[in-house]
Design an enzyme around this catalytic site. Structure first.
Site, PDB file in Angstrom:
ATOM      1  N   GLU A  40       0.826  -1.209   0.000  1.00  9.75           N
ATOM      2  CA  GLU A  40       0.000   0.000   0.000  1.00  9.75           C
ATOM      3  C   GLU A  40       0.862   1.260   0.000  1.00  9.75           C
ATOM      4  OE1 GLU A  40      -3.024   0.342  -0.635  1.00  9.75           O
ATOM      5  OE2 GLU A  40      -3.647  -1.736  -0.510  1.00  9.75           O
ATOM      6  N   TYR A 123      -6.403   6.122   4.935  1.00 10.63           N
ATOM      7  CA  TYR A 123      -6.568   5.164   3.846  1.00 10.63           C
ATOM      8  C   TYR A 123      -5.786   3.870   4.118  1.00 10.63           C
ATOM      9  CZ  TYR A 123      -5.598   2.713  -0.428  1.00 10.63           C
ATOM     10  OH  TYR A 123      -5.443   1.711  -1.334  1.00 10.63           O
ATOM     11  N   ASP A 141      -9.487   6.052  -1.282  1.00  9.32           N
ATOM     12  CA  ASP A 141      -8.480   6.815  -2.030  1.00  9.32           C
ATOM     13  C   ASP A 141      -9.124   7.399  -3.286  1.00  9.32           C
ATOM     14  OD1 ASP A 141      -8.871   4.652  -3.662  1.00  9.32           O
ATOM     15  OD2 ASP A 141      -6.752   4.127  -3.873  1.00  9.32           O
TER      16      ASP A 141
END
Ligand code: SF4
Length: 349
Positions: A40, A123, A141
């Site tokens: 991520e 996020y 996002d």
């Protein structure tokens, strides 16, 4: 109310669609939090295809949180070289240290504890917590905001913090038990069928029966964004100094843009040839030959560097410690893309 009514329909269509259509990506092979976290962070501002190689190399060099926490900074920067936004990798290491010191080396499972780690925002915390622990914590996002603004035909600018908060709260209400798959299904739809910079592929979308943007013909003009702020322009003169098959590098300050990375020596403003040669003499070096001059630029989020590079051979390497061979530049020194472009054009070292 209509918004919630529409969003409630998402899990039933997205979960089967995702299980049939998802891309096989290296970080989807398991739900190990370290792997999900690393992917991520790497995927922020970087394309999936570009991340694959970095992800494999990083995990091969640093297979555990413990290895990351103990890693030497130069090695860390080298593993990240070319990905940009180096504060991401520095925060990875800081967070790894917190995990070792405060969580006994075990990645925390609760949203608040994950969110408290350095470099992890709403996020990323939502993604890790839902993907690894199946908790109803949305990861909102740009991709997810685009999908939701189209599905709801909502023209509210998606870059307002209030928009993100509202979408996260609304999605949390409709999360199914398979929270991890749902998070990834939303991301996947936003990265592929309803992707950025192209027409949405509504004919092949599992949501087209209830997507307001598709039904009203507004999908292609959504999402709406606030007007952009202008980027600051900075001029820079860069010196690519060579001597006996080596180049001179310089370590950037520990704080600020590209902190702690290597760079070619540089000064603000654009110098002409005479001024550039004088500047090299002021560094305590004797120019032997000005080989060539090139103009290049590099764009950061808020700044554009307009760079004038002088390739200059100097008479002696004495008096400066940081001369690097070609092999050392390739293997040891993390040279950010802004400067690496000058290196890649350099043939004579
Ligand atoms: S129907 Fe079209 S606009 Fe709506 S979510 Fe699907 S791809 Fe996006």
């Amino acid at each position: 109310m209509e918004r919630q009514y529409i969003l409630q329909r998402l899990p039933d269509v997205l979960l089967p669609w995702y299980r049939l259509n998802r891309r096989e990506l290296p970080w989807r092979a398991d739900r190990e939090p370290y792997h999900v976290w690393l992917s991520e962070i790497m995927l922020q501002q970087t394309r999936v295809e570009a991340v694959k190689g970095y992800y494999a190399r990083f995990l091969s060099a640093l297979p555990t949180v413990e290895a990351l926490a103990c890693c030497d900074d130069d090695m860390l920067h080298k593993l990240w070289e070319g990905l940009g936004y180096y504060s991401r990798v520095r925060n990875l290491k800081k967070a790894a240290r917190v995990i070792m010191d405060q969580h006994g080396g075990v990645f925390p499972g609760e949203y608040d504890a994950i969110r408290a780690l350095p470099g992890i925002g709403d996020y990323t915390a939502g993604a890790i917590c839902s993907i690894c622990s199946d908790r109803p914590t949305p990861a909102v996002d740009g991709n997810v905001l685009r999908v939701i603004s189209r599905i709801l035909d909502d023209p509210t600018p998606i870059d307002l913090p209030t928009t993100k908060k509202q979408v996260a709260a609304e999605l949390a209400e409709v999360y199914p038990e398979a929270a991890g798959d749902f998070t990834q299904a939303l991301m996947e739809l936003g990265a592929t069928v309803c992707g950025p910079n192209k027409r949405p592929d509504c004919g092949n979308c599992p949501c087209n029966a209830f997507c307001k943007g598709f039904q009203r013909g507004t999908a292609e003009v959504l999402p709406v964004k606030s007007p952009k702020k202008t980027r600051r322009e900075e001029d820079l003169t860069v010196f690519i100094l060579s001597c006996d098959g080596k180049v001179l590098l310089h370590r950037r300050p520990k704080k600020g843009l590209l902190a702690g990375l290597w760079e070619f020596p540089n000064v603000p403003g654009h110098l002409n040839e005479q001024e550039a040669l004088a500047a090299v003499e002021n560094m305590g070096l004797r120019p032997r030959e000005l080989l060539r001059m090139v103009e290049r630029s590099h764009i950061f989020t808020h700044i554009r560097w307009n760079m004038r590079g002088f390739y200059i051979e100097v008479a002696s390497a004495e008096g400066k410690p940081d001369w690097f061979t070609r092999e050392q530049v390739e293997l040891q020194a993390a040279l950010p893309t802004a400067f690496r472009q000058f290196w890649e054009e350099k043939q004579d070292v």
